[in-house]
Design an enzyme around this catalytic site. Structure first.
Site, short mmCIF file in Angstrom:
data_model
loop_
_atom_site.label_atom_id
_atom_site.label_comp_id
_atom_site.label_asym_id
_atom_site.label_seq_id
_atom_site.Cartn_x
_atom_site.Cartn_y
_atom_site.Cartn_z
CB VAL A 128 47.00 23.37 41.12
CG1 VAL A 128 47.92 24.30 40.33
CG2 VAL A 128 45.97 24.18 41.89
CD GLU A 129 51.80 20.07 40.96
OE1 GLU A 129 52.10 19.65 39.82
OE2 GLU A 129 52.52 20.84 41.60
#
Length: 553
Positions: free
Chosen positions: A156-157
């Site tokens: 996600v990051e």
């Protein structure tokens, strides 16, 4: 449930003493295997049990003495051994079996899940990037007893890109901004950026997540939201809902758009992994075994030399150790390197045979009129502090005629393809439009003002130059500006750069072409994805971006 040995012994003693019934155990304990894999829905580590409650009585951990007839042996039913922990060939399956955070069936999660399902090629790219690092990350998470959903957070990051850099100045696979990185012990200097150090940044990220989980009293969704937007923002949203008499769960909070999507992305990934067969989701296999080992070198070392010791290319070593900004590890540390498991023995053996002074190349520089430590540091691509330390200088004063020892790169700087300078050069020379303007920063300039003057988007301008919109500019810093059509000359920007096609002639070389068009060899290579070890062929077409007023005849 298997009772501790001491409790089993006491229970047997009570039976022998004439108890009429076996009491029912009311305490519930989560079993853990040797890998700290939690087998129940309990996420937090379980405190060791020393006493077992039985019908409101307590069986002591140490059994009381029991008189037995002479020569009579105490017999008891053998206690079955703990089941062996499951084994996995695929690391994703190891993660999937330890996912415990509840995934709600709502539109926000469904939307993110559908996106990942529709982009399998993206997930394959992510898995390929994660392959060298994921086992290390999973081990660190399991050792702390944290939920394995956190192993998916770098997807996600950063999509597991260690060189990812966001418009908010976040860097590395865990996307630390400078302040939070320093808060959790990640050094950031000319030589090294700990936010991109795979091992150190993982430790820092888990420290931060544990802190947030405690801060929000065990609520992982609040903690994850705070990792994205800060604990202050999430705390304010919770307080606001309390004042309004509204629920304070994550789904009810008024948070930034990015954060509202951030947590559902992680939950969607976990759901897709856990129910992969149901969703028909294929995850590229990552073997459940260590890929790298962290080796302490003990002192500064040239990355080209370290790569040679390990039998790797410089780029291969630098991809595993993306925190290093320059051609060597930081003189002040850390001095550890991630080395492929199969290369570790070779590396340590060869490293041990080198003296520390042999780990860097040195030049003996005779100080001339006009020299300064700052000038020499730029000339030799090192720092003033290193020159001072090596030569035991107390200040910045140097005298004409004296000699200084200066560490220098063992190979051409273009060989260190993932150094900060080379990554910036690659970013700036990547064609974005038909016209390139080279701009030198003047006093009082800002990215916003330069973008406005040249009628380009400030975020685009920052991206073209490997920056965030809020980064500070330096005097004389070189920027590139890409525009469509025929630009007008503005300020000190060079508006005469053009894209040209060049056909290689017999006798041409990279150096000859670069000299003719007043460009660098490294730019030529990057514009055309050339290998410096391969010869140019007559008739080969090259793409160049040149200042047409400077072309040699």
């Amino acid at each position: 449930m298997k009772l501790p040995y001491s409790a089993s012994f006491s229970l047997l003693a009570l039976l022998l003493a004439g108890c009429q019934s076996t009491p029912t155990t009311t305490a519930q304990v989560a079993d853990t295997n040797d890998n700290n894999q939690v087998q129940t829905d309990v996420i937090a580590p379980v405190t060791a049990v020393t006493e077992v409650a039985v019908d409101e009585e307590v069986i002591p951990a140490v059994p009381p003495a029991v008189e037995m007839p002479e020569e009579q042996e105490l017999s008891a039913t053998p206690v079955s051994e703990e089941p062996l922990p499951p084994t996995y060939d695929d690391l994703w399956l190891r993660i999937a079996d330890q996912l415990h955070i509840e995934v709600p069936d709502n539109k926000r999660v469904t939307s993110q899940r559908n996106w990942y399902k529709k982009h399998p090629s993206y997930m394959d790219r992510v898995a390929k990037r994660a392959d060298p690092y994921l086992f290390l990350i999973v081990e660190k998470i399991e050792q702390r007893g944290l939920p394995l959903e956190l192993a998916l957070l770098p997807i996600v990051e950063s999509a597991f890109d260690p060189f990812a850099y966001s418009h908010g100045r976040a860097s590395g696979i865990w996307q630390f901004i400078p302040g939070t990185g320093k808060r959790f012990g990640l050094d950031q200097n000319w030589w090294y950026d700990g936010r991109r150090d795979i091992s150190a940044s993982t430790d820092a990220a888990l420290d931060y997540l544990e802190y947030l989980n405690r801060y929000f009293k065990g609520d992982w969704l609040h903690a994850l939201a705070a990792y994205n937007s800060g604990e202050g923002r999430v705390r304010s949203a919770i307080k606001k809902n309390k004042r309004l008499g509204k629920p304070t769960d994550f789904w009810s909070l008024s948070l930034p758009k990015e954060t509202r999507a951030y947590v559902p992305k992680l939950l969607a990934l976990g759901d897709l992994l856990k129910r992969r067969d149901e969703y028909g989701m294929s995850w590229m296999t990552i073997s459940n075994q260590p890929k790298v080992v962290e080796i302490e070198t003990g002192s500064q070392i040239d990355l080209a030399l370290a790569a040679d010791l390990a039998g790797l290319s410089v780029d291969q070593l630098h991809k595993l150790n993306p925190a290093f900004n320059r051609w060597a590890t930081s003189p002040d540390g850390p001095h550890s390197l991630l080395i492929p498991v199969e290369k570790a023995e070779q590396f340590t053996t060869k490293l041990a045979s080198l003296e520390r002074t042999e780990r860097l190349n040195w030049v003996r520089h005779r100080v001339k009129s006009g020299d300064s430590l700052n000038k020499l540091a730029k000339q030799y691509h090192t720092s003033t502090g290193v020159i001072r330390d090596v030569n035991k200088l107390k200040g910045n004063t140097i005298r004409v005629g004296e000699h200084l020892l200066i560490p220098v790169a063992a190979s051409e700087l273009s060989s260190y393809g993932f150094s900060a300078d080379q990554r910036l050069a690659k970013t700036q020379t990547k064609p974005r439009a038909s016209q390139r303007i080279d701009y030198k920063v003047k006093s009082g300039d800002s990215l916003w003002e330069i973008a406005k003057r040249h009628k380009v988007n400030v975020r685009q301008l920052a991206k073209w130059n490997g920056m965030a919109p809020t980064d500070t500019l330096r005097l004389n810093q070189k920027l590139v500006i890409w525009k469509k059509g025929k630009p007008a000359t503005t300020g000190n920007g060079n508006a005469t750069t053009r894209k040209i096609a060049y056909k290689v002639r017999s006798g041409d070389s990279l150096a000859r072409i670069a000299s003719k068009f007043k460009v660098s060899i490294s730019d030529l290579m990057q514009w055309n994805q050339l290998d410096k070890n391969k010869y140019l062929q007559p008739g080969q077409m090259l793409r160049l971006y040149v200042d047409v007023t400077q072309i040699s005849s």
